[in-house]
Write an enzyme that holds these catalytic residues in place. Structure first.
Site, PDB file in Angstrom:
ATOM      1  N   GLY A 140       5.609  -4.038   1.603  1.00 47.76           N
ATOM      2  CA  GLY A 140       6.626  -4.826   1.860  1.00 47.76           C
ATOM      3  C   GLY A 140       5.969  -5.804   2.598  1.00 47.76           C
ATOM      4  N   GLY A 197       6.661   0.827   5.115  1.00 46.10           N
ATOM      5  CA  GLY A 197       6.194   2.681   4.926  1.00 46.10           C
ATOM      6  C   GLY A 197       5.865   2.654   6.775  1.00 46.10           C
ATOM      7  CD  GLU A 248      -0.029  -0.912  12.860  1.00 44.34           C
ATOM      8  OE1 GLU A 248       0.338  -0.388  13.103  1.00 44.34           O
ATOM      9  OE2 GLU A 248      -1.188  -1.447  12.651  1.00 44.34           O
TER      10      GLU A 248
END
Length: 712
Positions: A472, A245, A670
Site C-alpha cells: 500500500g 501489513g 515508519e
C-alpha cells in the site's frame, strides 16, 4: 535483431516528481486482485478453530459429527496433522514462532490458539462446521497480569542488545541541577490492516505454490521451506496486491494450515482469517511500562539518561518490544543506561508493528524531555537542540546525516512556535483549553541485500522483476520512477513486476528498508543494461536481461548511524466539561533522505502521524483477566481514529542527502508515527497543566486526573 535507444541527458528525471500510483486505476475499479479473491479450480476452504481457554491441554476433539456435515472434507488437528520442523533460524536471525507450527501437540498456551482446521467445499460450510466442532479441554490457571513488579521479568536481546550502560548513573543524577524520574505506560495495540490475512496453497507438478497476502515472498518461502523441509526451489510464493501489513504479514498459522490441508487433500485450499481471529493470530504491539530518569545541568544539557522498558511475550516464543532503543540514538549523556526486558505470560506472541520500539519508546522519552524542559524553564525545542549528539550515544559511530535541528527550526517556523506562551492552562477557546506540544522522531535507515532483473524488449519497452511487496506504500510506482531514471527513458516504457519469489531473493517490506533496498538493486541492473545498450547491442526476440545482486555493495558500506529524523508539532483542544481531547492541527517536518515520489511519500508520513493521533487518544486492547481474551476483539471494541478525529495534518521534508550513500533513500514508512503521540500528550499538558503518562488519553482519564486543573 532490434536496437533500443535509452538515455539522453535531456530526459527529465522522474524521481522527485509526484506521480499517481501505476496500479491506481486497477485498485479503484476492482481489477486489482487480493489474496482472498484469486480464483482456483476445485478450490476448498479452510476455517481455523481457536481455543476457548487461556491455558491447558486438549482432552478430546469430537470430529466425527463434523465430518458428517454437508461439504466437510477434513478436520486437521494435533492427532493427524503433518509434522513440521521448527529447529532453524529464519529471517533476521529469529527462531520461528511456534504458533506457526500448528497442530503439533495438545498444549494450549493462550486463548485463541489454533486447535483445528476444518476444510470444506465452501467457506460457509467450513465456518458452520468449525462452530459445531466440540473441543474439550483440561483447563489450567493462567497468568495475563502485566505489571512492573512481575517477578519473571528478564532482559532479552532482540534485533539489538538488551542492555547498554556507560557512566555512573547515580553520581550524575545526584550532581544534576534538574531531574526527572517518571514511569510511562502504553497499552496493547493491534495492526488490523484493511485486508485480512489470507493464503491459498496448492501443489502444481510437485511444486508448492502459495498465493498470499504478505510483506515479502522471500520471507514466506524461506519459512515454509524450513517448516516443511522442502527445497526452496520447489516452493513459489506470489502476492499480487496487499492491503496493508504494518509488520503483521509475515508467516502465520493460516499459511501453514493451508499448506497442510492442500498436501493432504491434493487440491487448492484457501484459509482467510476473520477480523476477530486476527486479534490472536496476527501479532500485536506489546504493552510497555517504561521508566525514564533524566538529569541535566542548569543549561539543560543531559548528564544522566536512563530508559528502561518492560514488555510482554508469550510462553512459547520470545519477542521483545525494544522501546529503550530510541534513547540510544536520540540523546547522549555522561551516564547513559538503557534496558529492554520482557515477562512471559499466557498471551499470544507480539510481533513487529509499525515503528517497533520507536513508537512507544518515543512517547516515554519525548514526554520525559518535555517534563525536563518544564522543570528547567527551557523551551522544549531549545532543550532538544542543546542535546544534539555529535556521534551515536551508544555506538560511538558517526551519523550518516543528522538533520534533527533543521527539522525543528523549520517546523517551529511553520507552526508558529515562537508565539507560544510556555505557561500551561492559559489559552482558551470557549470551553476548550488549548495547548501545543512537540517531539523528536527517528527511525533506522537500513538496507538489505536484494536481487533484481531488468529486461530490454525489442519493442523499446523494459520489464523490471523483483520480489518486492507493495503493501500500500506505492512501491510499484517508486520502482518505476527509479528504473526509468536509471535507464534514461520515459516512465511509459517501464513495467515493474513484483511479489513473486521466482524473481529471486529480495528484502521484505519492513523496517522502512523496502524501497531503499529494492531501488538499489533495480538501479544497479538498469544502469548495467543501459551501458550495454549504449554500446549498440542488438535486442534478440526474447530481450536482453541483466541481473543485479547488492549483497557485496551493501556489505562494503562504512559503519555509521543511519536514520531518518523528524520533528513533530501538535495543537490540541481539551473540553473542560467532558474531558474530550481534539487534535486541531499537526505538522511533521522530516529528514528522510531522497524522496522518490512526493505524492505517496506525503501519504505515508501523514498516515503515520494519524496513527500517532490514534495511539495517543484512542487505541487500547483490553484483556479480560478471567478469560485471558480480549474485551471487544473487533473494530467496534478496539477504537481507532476516524475521519472526525483527523484534523489538518501536514507533512513535509527538508533536503537530506548523504554524499557517501549511492542510493540516498532512507525510508519513510515508519517515522511518521514516531514522536506523534508524545507531541499530542505534551500538548495536552500545555493545555491543562496536567501530565498524562499513560496512553491513550481518554476523556475519563482527563477528568479523573485533572479535575482540579480543568475547573481552574
Amino acid at each position: 535483431m532490434t536496437t533500443v535507444t535509452t538515455a539522453t541527458h535531456t530526459q527529465a528525471p522522474s524521481v522527485g516528481t509526484a506521480h499517481t500510483r501505476v496500479e491506481g486505476r486497477d485498485k479503484v475499479t476492482g481489477a486489482a486482485r487480493y489474496a482472498g479473491e484469486i480464483p482456483f479450480a476445485d478450490l476448498a476452504h479452510g476455517w481455523l478453530v481457536l481455543s476457548t481457554v487461556a491455558r491447558g491441554r486438549i482432552r478430546s476433539i469430537d470430529s466425527g459429527p463434523v465430518l458428517a456435515m454437508p461439504g466437510v472434507l477434513a478436520v486437521l488437528d494435533h492427532r493427524n496433522a503433518l509434522r513440521v520442523n521448527t529447529d532453524y533460524t529464519g529471517l533476521m536471525g529469529m527462531k520461528p514462532d511456534p504458533t506457526c507450527a500448528v497442530f503439533q501437540h495438545d498444549r494450549v498456551p493462550h486463548l485463541g490458539w489454533p486447535v483445528a482446521l476444518i476444510v470444506a467445499e465452501t467457506s460457509e460450510q467450513a465456518r458452520e462446521a468449525a462452530e459445531a466442532l466440540v473441543v474439550t479441554y483440561e483447563q489450567e490457571p493462567h497468568d495475563i497480569d502485566f505489571g512492573a513488579g512481575h517477578p519473571g521479568a528478564y532482559p532479552v536481546d532482540g534485533h539489538m542488545p538488551a542492555v547498554t550502560e556507560k557512566g555512573d548513573l547515580d553520581a550524575e543524577l545526584a550532581a544534576s541541577a534538574v531531574v526527572v524520574d517518571a514511569e510511562y505506560r502504553t497499552p496493547e495495540e493491534h495492526h488490523n490492516p484493511m485486508e485480512p490475512h489470507a493464503a491459498t496453497a496448492h501443489w502444481d507438478g510437485g511444486r508448492l505454490e502459495v498465493v498470499d497476502s504478505n510483506q515479502g515472498a522471500t520471507w514466506v518461502i524461506g519459512e515454509l521451506a524450513n517448516l516443511f523441509s522442502l527445497d526452496p526451489a520447489s516452493v513459489r510464493v506470489r502476492s499480487e496486491h496487499v492491503g496493508g501489513g504494518f509488520g503483521s504479514k509475515g508467516v502465520r498459522a493460516h499459511q501453514v494450515a493451508a499448506v497442510m490441508a492442500a498436501t493432504v487433500l491434493q487440491r487448492p485450499v484457501r484459509v482467510v482469517l476473520t477480523r476477530r481471529q486476527m486479534f490472536s493470530l496476527a501479532g500485536y504491539r506489546s504493552p510497555t511500562i517504561q521508566r525514564v530518569r533524566l538529569g541535566a545541568d542548569a543549561e539543560g544539557r543531559l548528564r544522566a539518561l536512563e530508559h528502561s522498558s518492560l514488555s510482554l511475550t508469550s510462553t512459547v516464543h520470545e519477542f521483545v518490544e525494544p522501546s529503550a532503543g530510541v534513547a540510544r540514538v536520540m540523546y547522549d549523556a555522561d551516564a547513559h543506561h538503557t534496558a529492554n526486558r520482557v515477562v512471559r505470560l499466557d498471551v499470544p506472541t507480539p510481533t513487529f508493528m509499525r515503528a517497533p520500539g520507536e513508537a512507544p519508546g518515543s512517547f516515554a522519552l519525548e514526554a520525559a524531555l518535555d517534563e525536563l524542559a518544564e522543570k528547567g524553564g527551557i523551551d522544549p525545542v531549545e532543550l532538544r537542540l542543546r542535546n544534539e549528539p555529535e556521534r551515536g550515544p551508544v555506538s560511538g559511530l558517526p551519523f550518516a546525516g543528522r538533520n534533527v535541528a533543521a527539522c525543528f527550526r523549520e517546523g517551529a517556523r511553520r507552526f508558529g512556535w515562537a508565539d507560544r506562551d510556555p505557561r500551561p492552562g492559559l489559552r482558551r477557546d470557549g470551553r476548550w483549553l488549548l495547548g501545543t506540544g512537540t517531539a523528536a522522531a527517528s527511525f533506522p535507515a537500513g538496507a538489505a541485500p536484494s536481487t533484481a532483473t531488468v529486461t530490454a524488449h525489442p519493442d523499446g519497452g523494459f520489464t523490471v522483476r523483483i520480489a518486492a511487496a507493495d503493501i500500500g506504500t506505492g512501491a510499484r510506482t517508486a520502482l518505476t520512477l527509479v528504473a526509468a531514471d536509471a535507464l534514461g527513458v520515459p516512465l511509459e516504457r517501464v513495467r515493474v513486476r513484483i511479489g513473486d519469489s521466482d524473481f529471486g531473493p529480495a528484502m521484505i517490506a519492513g523496517g522502512s528498508m523496502g524501497t531503499r533496498s529494492w531501488s538499489w538493486a533495480v538501479a544497479a541492473a538498469a544502469e548495467e543494461l543501459r551501458d550495454r545498450l549504449g554500446l549498440g547491442a542488438d535486442i534478440p526476440p526474447d530481450g536482453i536481461t541483466v541481473r543485479s545482486d547488492t549483497t557485496e555493495a551493501i556489505g562494503s558500506l562504512a559503519p555509521a548511524e543511519r536514520h531518518s529524523f523528524g520533528a513533530q508539532f501538535a495543537e490540541v483542544a481539551v473540553d473542560v466539561t467532558t474531558g474530550e481531547v481534539r487534535v486541531r492541527r499537526m505538522l511533521g517536518i522530516f529528514a528522510a533522505g531522497r524522496i522518490v515520489n512526493p505524492l505517496t511519500a506525503r501519504s505515508q508520513l501523514v498516515g503515520g502521524m494519524i496513527w500517532g493521533i490514534s495511539m495517543a487518544l484512542h487505541e487500547e486492547a483490553v484483556r479480560d483477566r478471567a478469560s485471558g481474551g480480549h474485551v471487544g476483539a473487533d473494530l467496534a471494541g478496539y477504537h481507532v481514529a476516524s475521519h472526525a478525529d483527523v484534523p489538518h495534518v501536514e507533512a513535509d521534508w527538508i533536503d537530506d542527502t548523504d554524499p557517501n550513500d549511492p542510493v540516498g533513500i532512507k525510508g519513510i514508512g515508519e517515522i511518521g508515527i514516531v514522536g506523534a503521540a508524545a507531541a499530542v500528550a505534551n500538548a495536552v499538558w500545555h493545555a491543562t497543566g496536567v501530565r498524562h503518562r499513560a496512553l491513550p488519553i481518554r476523556p475519563d482519564r482527563v477528568l479523573t486526573v485533572a479535575a482540579g486543573a480543568l475547573d481552574a
